[in-house]
Design an enzyme around this catalytic site. Structure first.
Site, short mmCIF file in Angstrom:
data_model
loop_
_atom_site.label_atom_id
_atom_site.label_comp_id
_atom_site.label_asym_id
_atom_site.label_seq_id
_atom_site.Cartn_x
_atom_site.Cartn_y
_atom_site.Cartn_z
N LYS A 58 0.84 -1.21 0.00
CA LYS A 58 0.00 0.00 0.00
C LYS A 58 0.87 1.25 0.00
O LYS A 58 1.90 1.29 0.69
CB LYS A 58 -0.91 -0.03 1.23
CG LYS A 58 -1.92 1.11 1.30
CD LYS A 58 -2.77 0.98 2.56
CE LYS A 58 -3.83 2.07 2.66
NZ LYS A 58 -4.64 1.94 3.89
N SER A 133 -9.54 1.77 3.12
CA SER A 133 -8.76 2.54 2.18
C SER A 133 -7.73 1.72 1.40
O SER A 133 -7.20 2.17 0.40
CB SER A 133 -8.01 3.65 2.92
OG SER A 133 -7.15 3.09 3.90
N SER A 157 -9.48 -0.59 7.39
CA SER A 157 -9.05 -0.48 6.00
C SER A 157 -8.40 -1.71 5.38
O SER A 157 -8.11 -1.70 4.18
CB SER A 157 -8.08 0.69 5.84
OG SER A 157 -8.79 1.89 5.74
N1 GLN Z 1 -12.78 4.10 6.67
C1 GLN Z 1 -12.07 4.57 7.83
C2 GLN Z 1 -11.70 6.03 7.67
O1 GLN Z 1 -11.99 6.57 6.65
C3 GLN Z 1 -10.89 3.72 8.11
C4 GLN Z 1 -9.69 4.07 7.34
C5 GLN Z 1 -8.51 3.22 7.70
O2 GLN Z 1 -8.63 2.21 8.38
N2 GLN Z 1 -7.36 3.67 7.29
O3 GLN Z 1 -11.16 6.62 8.56
#
Ligand code: GLN
Length: 464
Positions: A58, A133, A157
């Site tokens: 990532k 994400s 994420s």
């Molecule tokens: N969807 C969550 C956010 O937007 C989690 C994101 C993540 O785990 N990096 O904060």
């Protein structure tokens, strides 16, 4: 053992074909970079546990072969002068970095649509988001390009995209994997996590990157996670809790059917299924969306046009103009929203009403889990997401709807406990994920249960 150069060429072919289909899983990759890494491995003669594996990484994780952009314009072309501990450990294990994968900007999002470089498509569900994400990493595994990928979690994420793409994703116990070289979002929540085409692949990757690191003082002083063993054929003596707050009335019928089938399979394996309660679950999303932006507003202050990446001089009037121009143009709308939210909840007069209260809720969520695990429950089983993957664009105009898709995943980050998602069926072709959560340092337990479940359940079968 296959020659790493053959593995590199084969991986490059698969990435090329995947990207030619428009998946956009990768922000950066090259056949030459793969071949150079393979050459170095062949020369060193390394035969580590991940020998010859091409692992997608990532783009919020620093390494030196490719830029590290975090899906943001503000870091366009930025090259890290150092490598994350997790990446160094990958290499020590004999693996190569296949490329850097697409993600929501600074990992803020649940669909990969907040990437400044355009969204990733879900290879398992045409027209749908891959989740986020870490959507690019999940898509790369789901498309069969790589068997393993690194992602990161602040609030789900890894697990949410794993569920949407029909693959396995593990978020380890907080402190299991070094955060050195992981670009900070919410430091008290952030963890690097592992994707795999199956439970063993994800667990092997996690084992390779886990363990104490002198460069991250929050890493656990534990023996690193061992390589997974064979799938157990019985779960006799294992107590699996089913928290009623994760199965509300009106739960999506496909999610209900898939989790019912998986619960029955766990029981048939000999596990004792026990209904439990985690009463503070309804407050997890609001608490998460205060704590995470608060930490983000502080962590992202460093992108000032002076120290990293992009610089807009703002007409060279003064330093404020430089900050304003750089940050105003460099950050996308969702990142700006988080910085504003976080700054607001930390400001004088609002700190007690929002931030301190959210911290109290977080503590209650943590004790909810601790109480259940102290009562003899070894792991919990829940849906990973309240629905299957949504359509591209469906939640983009409604931040709250997007945030609510994290309802079952953000609890583990708030509590610091390990959790994983594995495929438990499909509804009208769309993959569905089941989640196993364990106590702090119970990573090996949930991996073992997941292996047993995976062996008896057809995770790709239609459930209704
Ligand atoms: N969807 C969550 C956010 O937007 C989690 C994101 C993540 O785990 N990096 O904060």
């Amino acid at each position: 053992m296959t020659d790493p150069r053959d593995a590199a060429r084969a991986a490059a072919r698969r990435i090329k074909a995947c990207e030619a289909r428009g998946t956009h899983a990768f922000l950066a990759w090259s056949e030459q970079a793969l071949l150079e890494q393979a050459e170095a491995l062949a020369t060193a003669g390394t035969a580590g546990p991940l020998a010859g594996e091409a692992v997608a990484v990532k783009d919020v994780i620093a390494e030196r072969v490719f830029p590290t952009t975090c899906g943001s314009r503000i870091l366009e072309g930025y090259r890290s002068p150092f490598e994350a501990t997790a990446v160094r450990r990958l290499r020590d294990a004999g693996a190569m970095v296949a490329g850097k994968t697409n993600c929501d900007e600074f990992a803020m999002g649940s669909s990969t649509e907040h990437s400044a470089y355009g969204p990733t498509l879900n290879p398992a569900a045409p027209g749908r988001v891959p989740g986020g994400s870490s959507g690019g990493s999940a898509a790369a595994v789901a498309a069969g390009v790589v068997s393993m990928a690194l992602g990161s979690e602040t609030g789900g994420s890894v697990r949410q995209p794993a569920a949407f793409c029909g693959i396995v994703g593990i978020k380890p116990t907080y402190g299991r994997v070094s955060r050195y070289g992981l670009v900070a979002f919410g430091s008290s929540l952030d963890q690097i996590g592992a994707f795999g085409k199956d439970v063993v692949s994800a667990a092997r990757l996690l084992a390779a990157v886990s363990g104490r690191d002198a460069l991250d003082a929050t890493t656990l002083d534990q023996i690193p996670l061992a390589e997974p063993g064979a799938a157990p054929t019985s779960l006799a003596g294992t107590v699996v809790g089913v928290p009623r707050e994760y199965f509300p009335e009106g739960l999506h019928a496909g999610v209900r059917a898939a989790t019912d089938r998986a619960r029955a399979a766990l029981q048939a394996l000999g596990a004792e299924m026990r209904e439990v309660s985690l009463p503070h679950t309804p407050y997890a999303v609001p608490a998460y969306y205060i704590v995470a932006p608060a930490e983000a507003s502080s962590n992202l202050a460093r992108y000032d046009g002076v120290r990293y990446g992009r610089r807009e001089d703002g007409g060279l009037r003064d330093v404020r103009a430089l900050y304003r121009a750089t940050r105003g143009r460099g950050f996308g709308a969702e990142v700006r929203r988080r910085i504003l939210l976080g700054t607001y909840v930390l400001s004088a007069g609002y700190y007690d009403a929002f931030y301190r209260r959210a911290q109290r809720v977080r503590e209650r969520i943590r004790t909810d889990f601790a109480r259940v695990f102290a009562g003899g429950v070894h792991a919990l089983f829940t849906p990973t997401t309240p629905t299957p993957a949504f359509r591209l664009g469906e939640n983009l105009a409604d931040p709250l709807a997007m945030y609510l898709s994290d309802v079952y995943v953000c609890t583990a980050n708030l509590a610091g406990v390990p959790a994983l998602s594995l495929p438990i069926g499909r509804d009208a072709g769309l993959p569905l994920g089941g989640q196993l959560l364990g106590p702090v340092e119970g990573d090996a337990t949930i991996i073992r249960i997941a292996q047993a479940l995976e062996a008896v359940l057809d995770g790709g079968a239609e459930v209704r």
